[in-house]
Design a protein around this motif. Structure first.
Motif, PDB file in Angstrom:
ATOM      1  N   ARG A 125       0.297  -5.068   3.369  1.00  0.00           N
ATOM      2  CA  ARG A 125       1.428  -4.866   2.069  1.00  0.00           C
ATOM      3  C   ARG A 125       1.482  -6.269   1.305  1.00  0.00           C
ATOM      4  O   ARG A 125       1.481  -6.075   0.145  1.00  0.00           O
ATOM      5  N   THR A 129       0.684  -6.388  -2.905  1.00  0.00           N
ATOM      6  CA  THR A 129       1.647  -6.762  -3.715  1.00  0.00           C
ATOM      7  C   THR A 129       1.301  -7.748  -4.438  1.00  0.00           C
ATOM      8  O   THR A 129       1.437  -8.055  -5.690  1.00  0.00           O
ATOM      9  N   SER A 130       0.577  -8.868  -3.928  1.00  0.00           N
ATOM     10  CA  SER A 130       0.119 -10.179  -4.399  1.00  0.00           C
ATOM     11  C   SER A 130      -1.004  -9.691  -5.603  1.00  0.00           C
ATOM     12  O   SER A 130      -1.215 -10.214  -6.755  1.00  0.00           O
ATOM     13  N   LYS A 132      -1.339  -6.915  -7.130  1.00  0.00           N
ATOM     14  CA  LYS A 132      -0.639  -5.919  -8.177  1.00  0.00           C
ATOM     15  C   LYS A 132      -0.090  -7.046  -9.051  1.00  0.00           C
ATOM     16  O   LYS A 132       0.072  -6.824 -10.502  1.00  0.00           O
ATOM     17  N   LEU A 133       0.637  -7.929  -8.510  1.00  0.00           N
ATOM     18  CA  LEU A 133       1.265  -8.970  -9.323  1.00  0.00           C
ATOM     19  C   LEU A 133       0.410  -9.580 -10.190  1.00  0.00           C
ATOM     20  O   LEU A 133       0.626  -9.867 -11.489  1.00  0.00           O
ATOM     21  N   THR A 229      -3.117   0.989   0.723  1.00  0.00           N
ATOM     22  CA  THR A 229      -1.833   1.289   0.575  1.00  0.00           C
ATOM     23  C   THR A 229      -1.115   2.225   1.271  1.00  0.00           C
ATOM     24  O   THR A 229       0.165   2.164   1.970  1.00  0.00           O
ATOM     25  N   ASP A 273       9.093   5.096  -0.194  1.00  0.00           N
ATOM     26  CA  ASP A 273       8.365   3.938  -0.520  1.00  0.00           C
ATOM     27  C   ASP A 273       7.403   4.217  -2.075  1.00  0.00           C
ATOM     28  O   ASP A 273       6.563   5.073  -2.307  1.00  0.00           O
ATOM     29  N   MET A 275       5.389   2.222  -3.924  1.00  0.00           N
ATOM     30  CA  MET A 275       4.153   1.959  -4.205  1.00  0.00           C
ATOM     31  C   MET A 275       3.213   2.959  -3.517  1.00  0.00           C
ATOM     32  O   MET A 275       2.371   3.335  -4.118  1.00  0.00           O
TER      33      MET A 275
END
Length: 347
Positions: A125, A129-130, A132-133, A229, A273, A275
């Protein structure tokens, strides 16, 4: 004597409340938010612990793992459910009162537990998330450059990612002051793109080595990002008694309003969720709208839904069904069936 414990967790300190079987407070204290300190306090109090509850949050996975290793009966409680019950106490909100409320919830069994993800799932996860950021910040920088340069009549136009920097430098070549401003922005964009590429390659390598992700990618519309994901969100497929429950986990099931003579649906719930929900939606959208997508019974079913209900509702319906199919593939350890003929012959 059976004891029940409520933990109101913050970054530095955790409020601890221990009550007995009839609800009388035995101990109230604040300790440092460390598994060792919590365990030491509970060992000091002694007794037979029935349940130890804390709210789901950023520190919950770490604390639950530590308390579980000490063989303490810890329970992680769903945030919205806990908030509603604590609000019903009609007392001033404080760490002490919240800990008391959680302890009483543990005593009477009035709580909704949530699954605490494994460390491997948390790592997957974090990678997602990293990545996507960095992708979002990269697109923000590009959009800002495009918009500000347009004020001077300089149009970047449609350009490949690799040629973006060269195109911008070409446009500001005759504008020294603009070039001085644009330079740092392009440097930041270059670094973001390089580090995004590092994380993306890491993601691809992880998916390549994971047999579950490779199996999920046999389904139409499911690529490496969607597969990882889904893998990170579901974590342990056996925690769902039925595959159809995964749609609700992703917030893709209809939300129903019923009161007296009123009974209607108001779209999907959008709980769970976020995402996972967004990636399943993107996979379904690609499946239905991409012209070169391979034909399958799932796409044919989605097209029939689109003819009756419209494309937007069809995409949601396919996303929900795709969530169910991927879970069943994972549990049964089978690849996606592009036609329904094998299933019909098996029955």
């Amino acid at each position: 004597m059976t004891l029940f414990v409520g933990l109101d967790v913050s970054v530095r300190e955790t409020a601890v409340c221990v009550v007995d079987a009839v609800g009388q407070v035995v101990v109230e204290k604040k300790v440092a938010t460390e598994p060792e300190d919590l365990i030491a306090l509970l060992r000091q109090v002694g007794g037979d612990y029935g349940r130890i509850g804390l709210e789901a949050g950023p520190l919950s996975q770490w604390l639950v793992s530590g308390l579980a290793e000490a063989e303490l009966p810890v329970v992680c409680v769903e945030t919205r459910h806990m908030k509603a019950l604590l609000k019903a106490q009609q007392v001033n909100k404080s760490d002490r009162n919240d800990a008391r409320g959680i302890a009483q919830m543990m005593r009477v069994g009035l709580f909704k537990p949530v699954h605490v993800k494994t460390l491997a799932s948390q790592e997957r996860r974090m990678l997602l998330t990293s990545r996507k950021l960095l992708q979002k910040k990269l697109l923000d920088v590009e959009a800002d450059l495009r918009g500000t340069l347009r004020n001077f009549g300089l149009k970047v136009g449609v350009i490949r990612t690799s040629g973006f920097e060269g195109r911008v430098r070409e446009l500001v070549e005759d504008y020294p002051r603009l070039a001085a401003i644009v330079g740092p922005m392009l440097t930041v964009r270059r670094v973001l793109h390089e580090q995004f590429t590092v994380l993306h390659k890491m993601l691809l390598g992880l998916v390549r080595q994971d047999p579950v992700c490779r199996r999920l990618m046999t389904a139409p519309g499911v690529g490496p990002v969607v597969a990882l994901t889904y893998r990170a969100a579901i974590d342990q497929p056996q925690r769902f008694a039925h595959s159809r429950a995964v749609g609700a986990q992703a917030g893709l099931t209809p939300k129903r309003v019923q009161s007296g003579e009123t009974d209607y649906d108001v779209g999907i719930s959008k709980t769970g969720d976020a995402m996972l929900r967004s990636t399943l939606y993107e996979a379904a959208q690609s499946l239905l709208t991409h012209g070169g997508a391979k034909w399958s019974w799932l796409r044919a079913w989605g097209m029939r839904v689109a003819q009756r209900r419209g494309m937007r509702r069809a995409i949601i319906a396919v996303a929900r069904r795709l969530a169910v199919i991927l879970h069943r593939m994972w549990v049964d350890q089978t690849d996606f069936r592009w036609t329904k003929a094998p299933a019909a012959m098996a029955t």
